[in-house]
Design a protein around this motif. Structure first.
Motif, PDB file in Angstrom:
ATOM      1  N   GLU A 153       0.847  -1.189   0.000  1.00 30.35           N
ATOM      2  CA  GLU A 153       0.000   0.000   0.000  1.00 30.35           C
ATOM      3  C   GLU A 153       0.888   1.245   0.000  1.00 30.35           C
ATOM      4  OE1 GLU A 153      -3.373   2.341  -0.117  1.00 30.35           O
ATOM      5  OE2 GLU A 153      -3.214   0.179  -0.421  1.00 30.35           O
ATOM      6  N   TRP A 154       0.920   1.917  -1.138  1.00 30.82           N
ATOM      7  CA  TRP A 154       1.754   3.111  -1.307  1.00 30.82           C
ATOM      8  C   TRP A 154       1.461   4.138  -0.220  1.00 30.82           C
ATOM      9  CZ3 TRP A 154       1.488   6.454  -6.444  1.00 30.82           C
ATOM     10  CH2 TRP A 154       2.499   7.430  -6.411  1.00 30.82           C
ATOM     11  N   SER A 155       0.191   4.317   0.123  1.00 33.80           N
ATOM     12  CA  SER A 155      -0.180   5.349   1.097  1.00 33.80           C
ATOM     13  C   SER A 155       0.294   5.019   2.509  1.00 33.80           C
ATOM     14  CB  SER A 155      -1.695   5.572   1.092  1.00 33.80           C
ATOM     15  OG  SER A 155      -2.382   4.453   1.601  1.00 33.80           O
ATOM     16  N   ARG A 156       0.578   3.763   2.796  1.00 33.92           N
ATOM     17  CA  ARG A 156       1.169   3.400   4.087  1.00 33.92           C
ATOM     18  C   ARG A 156       2.677   3.667   4.077  1.00 33.92           C
ATOM     19  NH1 ARG A 156      -1.802   0.320   7.797  1.00 33.92           N
ATOM     20  NH2 ARG A 156      -3.568  -0.871   6.963  1.00 33.92           N
ATOM     21  N   ILE A 157       3.318   3.283   2.973  1.00 36.19           N
ATOM     22  CA  ILE A 157       4.770   3.405   2.886  1.00 36.19           C
ATOM     23  C   ILE A 157       5.199   4.866   2.761  1.00 36.19           C
ATOM     24  CG2 ILE A 157       6.759   2.840   1.421  1.00 36.19           C
ATOM     25  CD1 ILE A 157       5.414   0.138   0.868  1.00 36.19           C
ATOM     26  N   SER A 165       7.627   5.534   5.707  1.00 31.14           N
ATOM     27  CA  SER A 165       7.367   4.919   7.003  1.00 31.14           C
ATOM     28  C   SER A 165       8.227   3.675   7.199  1.00 31.14           C
ATOM     29  CB  SER A 165       5.888   4.543   7.112  1.00 31.14           C
ATOM     30  OG  SER A 165       5.666   3.696   8.214  1.00 31.14           O
ATOM     31  N   ARG A 166       9.139   3.738   8.157  1.00 23.99           N
ATOM     32  CA  ARG A 166       9.979   2.580   8.470  1.00 23.99           C
ATOM     33  C   ARG A 166       9.125   1.402   8.946  1.00 23.99           C
ATOM     34  NH1 ARG A 166      13.978   0.058   6.957  1.00 23.99           N
ATOM     35  NH2 ARG A 166      14.862   2.118   6.547  1.00 23.99           N
ATOM     36  N   SER A 167       8.118   1.690   9.741  1.00 26.52           N
ATOM     37  CA  SER A 167       7.293   0.597  10.267  1.00 26.52           C
ATOM     38  C   SER A 167       6.526  -0.104   9.149  1.00 26.52           C
ATOM     39  CB  SER A 167       6.332   1.108  11.345  1.00 26.52           C
ATOM     40  OG  SER A 167       5.391   2.016  10.796  1.00 26.52           O
ATOM     41  N   ALA A 168       6.049   0.652   8.153  1.00 24.60           N
ATOM     42  CA  ALA A 168       5.333   0.030   7.036  1.00 24.60           C
ATOM     43  C   ALA A 168       6.279  -0.824   6.200  1.00 24.60           C
ATOM     44  CB  ALA A 168       4.677   1.099   6.165  1.00 24.60           C
TER      45      ALA A 168
END
Length: 426
Positions: A74-78, A86-89
């Protein structure tokens, strides 16, 4: 007797992040769901909570015998904001990839499956001249982190679907696999509200599903090429392609020219985009028949799926042959399925379709795998949770997974094929 494939023929299933993960609040689709007057029958909400439950889900796929899993990032998460990663994503998707290897499942990744970050809409969405650089940079960041774990990647899913939507919405209202209806597509108040929730106006609001005019199609092609170049520079061994939704376009007397134009619109105009790719992702669900006055409705006695199109497993073999007559690269069936509450019909659909895939292989067509849509009953966009495509059912109150016979059948075919030494490697 089940059809048997070579031991390295990939048999598995597929999902899309937005449809299974839940709570992708930074996505343009989240805005569409929550827009005033939204046509979506349900809110995705927690979906089937695959973001949290992916390890047990992948273990379940492996226990059934499935050998490949195609899922999307999911691009919007990354990249929740431009240039902010986002490191966590990223670590979450690393976990998914490593879990696939743990259970001896081949991962196949889609970098984009319909949904995009809200912030992209503020820049003009999929019509923005910034798109090729923005998307390819996202791919670059991901591949620097995870590329060594990704053997196959689709830059984008169903790049031609917007053209199919445009074509069919002006005809008889045929509902494509993504499940967006004609009335919803043209509702200006709904789009205005969605744009506002993305922080922009309708002038800038241009989602992936609107890429159907010449300018935006050319931009899409440039975006794919630039993403492929960056991926291959970082990870030259990763096989790169994209997927297309291809109905089996047929004709009756008098409809030959219309059918020819439709096929060119759906497939032919995108063939230059394939040049330089390592494989092609073919996705098929049904057929379309054309006569002298346009698309012909299915016969009155035809079986229809929940989506309203014809139950026609013969389509897959026909489309494989058409595509193979043009392409010189391997083909992977990256989606194929049927929406039905009757799992016996799904079993029939799988068996009949795979018999035709095997016939194509015997003819020398280079097909590398079959990935069934979908692993789970999940969120089917505009149709909400009403459409049952899954090999595995989900009680969304408890999130309990319920294995269907179709999952066992496909898993057994995968298992028998994995043990087979009767065929030469592709």
């Amino acid at each position: 007797m089940s059809v048997i494939f070579s031991s390295d023929f990939l048999i598995g299933s597929t999902t899309a992040a937005y449809q299974v993960e839940g709570n992708n609040i930074n996505s343009d689709f989240w805005a569409e769901e929550h827009a005033e007057g939204s046509p979506y029958k349900d809110k995705s909400g927690d979906a089937i909570d695959h973001y949290r439950l992916y390890e047990q889900d992948i273990a379940l796929m492996a226990s059934l015998g499935l050998k490949a899993y195609r899922f999307s990032f999911e691009w919007s998460r990354i990249e929740p904001e431009p240039g902010q990663y986002s490191r966590s994503a990223i670590e979450h998707y690393r976990g998914m990839l490593e879990t696939c290897y743990k259970y001896k499942i081949t991962p196949i990744v889609a970098m984009h499956h319909f949904s995009s970050p809200k912030w992209l809409m503020r820049m003009g969405g999929w019509a923005s001249p910034e798109l090729p650089e923005r998307f390819s940079k996202y791919c670059e960041v991901v591949f620097k982190e995870l590329g060594d774990l990704i053997p196959y990647v689709l830059t984008m899913n169903e790049v031609n679907l917007p053209v199919m939507l445009r074509e069919t919405f002006t005809a008889i209202g045929f509902v494509p696999p993504v499940g967006i209806d004609r009335e919803s597509w043209v509702a200006p108040k709904w789009r205005e509200s969605a744009a506002k929730l993305c922080g922009t106006t309708t002038e800038n609001y241009f989602t992936f599903h609107m890429v159907s005019d010449e300018a935006s199609i050319q931009l899409l092609k440039e975006t794919h090429r630039k993403a492929r170049e960056r991926i291959k520079r970082i990870q030259p061994n990763t096989k790169v392609g994209f997927s297309m939704a291809l109905s089996d376009v047929q004709s009756i007397p008098g409809g030959e020219e219309i059918a020819k134009k439709k096929w060119n619109s759906y497939f032919g105009q995108f063939t230059d985009m394939i040049e330089g790719d390592d494989f092609f992702g073919l996705q098929n669900y049904t057929r379309e028949v054309y006569g002298p006055e346009g698309q012909v409705k299915p016969p009155e006695d035809a079986e229809l799926t929940q989506m309203g199109y014809e139950f026609y497993p013969e389509a897959l073999g026909h489309v494989l042959r058409k595509v193979a007559s043009v392409l010189s690269i391997p083909i992977m069936i990256t989606e194929h399925g049927v929406a039905t509450d009757d799992d016996e019909k799904r079993v029939e659909f799988i068996r009949k379709s795979l018999e035709r895939v095997k016939a194509c292989l015997d003819e020398g067509i280079d097909v590398r795998g079959y990935l069934h849509w979908s692993t789970f009953d999940n969120f089917e966009w505009n149709s909400g949770y009403s459409m049952k495509f899954g090999l595995i059912g989900v009680d969304r109150t408890t999130q309990e997974r319920k294995v269907k016979e179709s999952a066992r059948v496909l898993g057994e075919i995968a298992n028998v094929s994995a043990r087979s030494d009767s065929f030469n490697k592709l």
